[in-house]
Design a protein around this motif. Structure first.
Motif, short mmCIF file in Angstrom:
data_model
loop_
_atom_site.label_atom_id
_atom_site.label_comp_id
_atom_site.label_asym_id
_atom_site.label_seq_id
_atom_site.Cartn_x
_atom_site.Cartn_y
_atom_site.Cartn_z
N GLY A 15 0.73 -1.01 0.17
CA GLY A 15 0.01 -0.13 0.14
C GLY A 15 0.85 1.31 -0.01
N ARG A 16 2.18 1.15 0.41
CA ARG A 16 2.98 2.18 0.58
C ARG A 16 4.35 2.26 0.13
N GLY A 17 5.03 3.41 -0.25
CA GLY A 17 6.35 3.16 -0.69
C GLY A 17 6.96 2.18 -1.44
N ILE A 18 7.90 1.45 -1.26
CA ILE A 18 8.49 0.48 -2.17
C ILE A 18 7.50 -0.54 -2.53
N GLY A 19 6.89 -1.15 -1.52
CA GLY A 19 5.65 -2.30 -1.91
C GLY A 19 4.38 -1.57 -3.10
N ARG A 20 4.21 -0.34 -2.82
CA ARG A 20 3.41 0.24 -3.80
C ARG A 20 3.80 0.33 -5.20
N GLY A 21 5.34 0.60 -5.42
CA GLY A 21 5.90 0.84 -6.54
C GLY A 21 5.96 -0.32 -7.39
N VAL A 33 -2.88 -8.78 -9.11
CA VAL A 33 -2.11 -8.73 -8.07
C VAL A 33 -3.06 -8.56 -6.97
N VAL A 34 -2.60 -9.20 -5.82
CA VAL A 34 -3.29 -9.26 -4.53
C VAL A 34 -2.34 -8.29 -3.66
N ILE A 35 -3.22 -7.15 -3.43
CA ILE A 35 -2.40 -6.07 -2.38
C ILE A 35 -2.66 -6.22 -1.11
N ASN A 36 -1.86 -6.75 -0.53
CA ASN A 36 -1.85 -6.97 1.00
C ASN A 36 -1.46 -5.69 1.70
N ASP A 37 -2.03 -5.08 2.52
CA ASP A 37 -1.61 -4.01 3.46
C ASP A 37 -2.41 -3.78 4.59
N LEU A 38 -1.91 -3.56 5.71
CA LEU A 38 -2.88 -3.59 7.16
C LEU A 38 -3.05 -1.96 7.11
N GLY A 39 -2.06 -1.35 6.46
CA GLY A 39 -2.30 0.05 6.64
C GLY A 39 -1.81 0.78 8.22
N ALA A 40 -0.80 -0.09 8.66
CA ALA A 40 -0.45 0.18 9.75
C ALA A 40 0.59 1.37 9.78
N GLY A 41 0.68 1.98 11.17
CA GLY A 41 1.82 3.16 11.16
C GLY A 41 3.27 2.36 11.03
N LEU A 42 4.54 3.18 11.05
CA LEU A 42 5.44 2.59 10.74
C LEU A 42 5.84 1.71 12.04
N GLY A 43 5.32 1.95 13.15
CA GLY A 43 5.64 0.89 14.31
C GLY A 43 4.70 -0.26 14.39
N GLY A 44 3.80 -0.30 13.41
CA GLY A 44 2.92 -1.50 13.49
C GLY A 44 1.58 -1.14 13.84
N GLY A 46 -2.40 0.50 14.57
CA GLY A 46 -3.51 1.09 13.80
C GLY A 46 -3.62 0.17 12.46
N THR A 47 -4.64 0.52 11.69
CA THR A 47 -4.81 0.27 10.45
C THR A 47 -5.73 1.26 9.66
N ASP A 48 -5.46 1.20 8.40
CA ASP A 48 -5.91 2.28 7.44
C ASP A 48 -6.09 1.69 6.01
N ALA A 49 -7.21 1.65 5.48
CA ALA A 49 -7.66 1.01 4.36
C ALA A 49 -7.30 1.79 3.20
N ALA A 50 -7.05 3.25 3.27
CA ALA A 50 -6.86 4.31 2.42
C ALA A 50 -5.61 3.81 1.30
N PRO A 51 -4.41 3.84 2.11
CA PRO A 51 -3.27 3.51 1.11
C PRO A 51 -3.48 2.34 0.13
N ALA A 52 -3.95 1.24 0.60
CA ALA A 52 -4.45 -0.05 -0.43
C ALA A 52 -5.43 0.41 -1.39
N GLU A 53 -6.46 1.37 -0.89
CA GLU A 53 -7.55 1.66 -1.95
C GLU A 53 -6.95 2.29 -3.03
N GLU A 54 -5.98 3.47 -2.69
CA GLU A 54 -5.36 4.37 -3.63
C GLU A 54 -4.48 3.69 -4.63
N VAL A 55 -3.82 2.68 -4.07
CA VAL A 55 -2.88 1.74 -5.03
C VAL A 55 -3.97 0.96 -6.05
#
Length: 330
Positions: A15-21, A33-44, A46-55
């Motif tokens: 959902g983000r960064g290198i994985g997104r590319g 592609v199956v885009i797996n992304d928990l949408g967690a913060g850098l430390g793991g 929380g969750t957020d579906a927005a990054p995966a949805e954008e990809v």
């Protein structure tokens, strides 16, 4: 025909960064592609579906096919669900890219058990969780491509003992998988990526750059040698049938280039006709082997190519060039 036409890929941390590319590159090459992304913060957290949805929207804009998986690679059951989703949705699974990761940086003498466990669970155990069902399927179909993202930190980043250990473990697990799966036409390779991602943005000095310019370092990196998207072409190649002969290798993605990293190799040996005593070994070590002990791995990793002269390179055309270490330049 596109490089990955008809293939099905799972990308963890897509959902983000290198994985997104990587997701976008695989999709552009024809993979579903199956885009797996928990949408967690850098430390793991929380969750957020927005990054995966954008990809997902970006993949569809390319004319590709993808679905979202919101599971955690740290969960054995969730990882099984990722493989099941790929098979149920697209009819199979040919490619696994493990890019999911978190950070809990601390010096070894200050690190908590929870900080250690969280990072190892996502990076190293997360790779096992995904590979256990994926390799069973690939063994059955006698085809597969596995690309695991490790890090130059595996060679000894002082401030990341948990991250370094997990990434070094990924390299070892990839070697083991390469040896176990080669006879089934399954390859397993490692990429040590570099790029300015949100992990770099989280550093204190990055805040100063943002306050001065109005952009984070990751935004400044777009289209430059520091762009994390530079990792994706290497991953897409390794995910293809054209990389069938590449197995059990480690590559460093750095700038607009890719470095093949040396395999573990024997350097020197002391041997006797009878058992050694500690004192005799110490004496022999000092006389013979001490001078041949290499310096410990330096950080940051892989930037020694920056010191090469133009004459060290062989031009390959189209603005590209190649260098290889030989006995002459070792």
């Amino acid at each position: 025909m596109k490089l990955l036409e008809g293939k099905v890929a799972l990308v963890t941390g897509g959902g983000r960064g290198i994985g997104r590319g990587i997701v976008l590159s695989l999709a552009a090459c024809g993979a579903r592609v199956v885009i797996n992304d928990l949408g967690a913060g850098l430390g793991g957290e929380g969750t957020d579906a927005a990054p995966a949805e954008e990809v997902l929207a970006a993949v569809k804009a390319l004319g590709g096919e993808a679905v979202i998986n919101g599971g955690s690679v740290a969960s054995y059951a969730d990882a099984q669900g990722m493989i099941d989703q790929a098979r149920d949705t697209f009819g199979g699974l040919d490619i696994v890219v493990h890019a999911a990761g978190v950070l809990r940086d601390r010096m070894i003498f200050n690190m908590t058990e929870e900080e250690w466990d969280t990072v190892v669970a996502v990076h190293l155990k997360g790779l096992f969780n995904v590979l256990r069902p994926a390799t069973a399927w690939m063994r059955q179909q006698k085809y597969g491509r596995i690309i695991s993202l490790a890090s130059g930190s595996a060679y000894g980043d002082a401030g990341q003992p948990n991250y370094a250990a997990a990434k070094a473990g990924i390299i070892g697990l990839s070697y083991s998988t390469a040896n176990a799966m080669a006879k089934y036409n399954v390859t397993s390779n490692v990429v040590l990526p570099t790029g300015t991602t949100r992990m770099i943005d989280s550093k204190p000095e990055s805040r100063a750059i943002f306050e001065e310019t109005g952009k984070w370092p990751s935004e400044h990196a777009k289209g430059t040698p520091k762009d994390p998207d530079n990792v994706a072409p290497l991953v897409s190649f390794l995910a293809s049938e054209r990389a069938a002969a590449v197995n059990g290798q480690v590559f460093h993605s750095y700038g607009f280039g890719y470095t093949l990293v040396d395999q573990p190799r024997t350097l020197a040996r002391l041997e006797g006709n009878t058992p050694w005593t500690p004192d005799a070994l110490a004496d022999a070590f000092e006389r013979h082997m001490a001078a041949d002990v290499p310096p410990r791995a330096a950080m940051p990793f892989g930037r020694d190519v920056d010191s090469l002269a133009d004459s060290d390179w062989t031009e390959t055309g189209d603005g590209k060039r190649y260098w290889i270490k030989t006995e002459k330049n070792r």
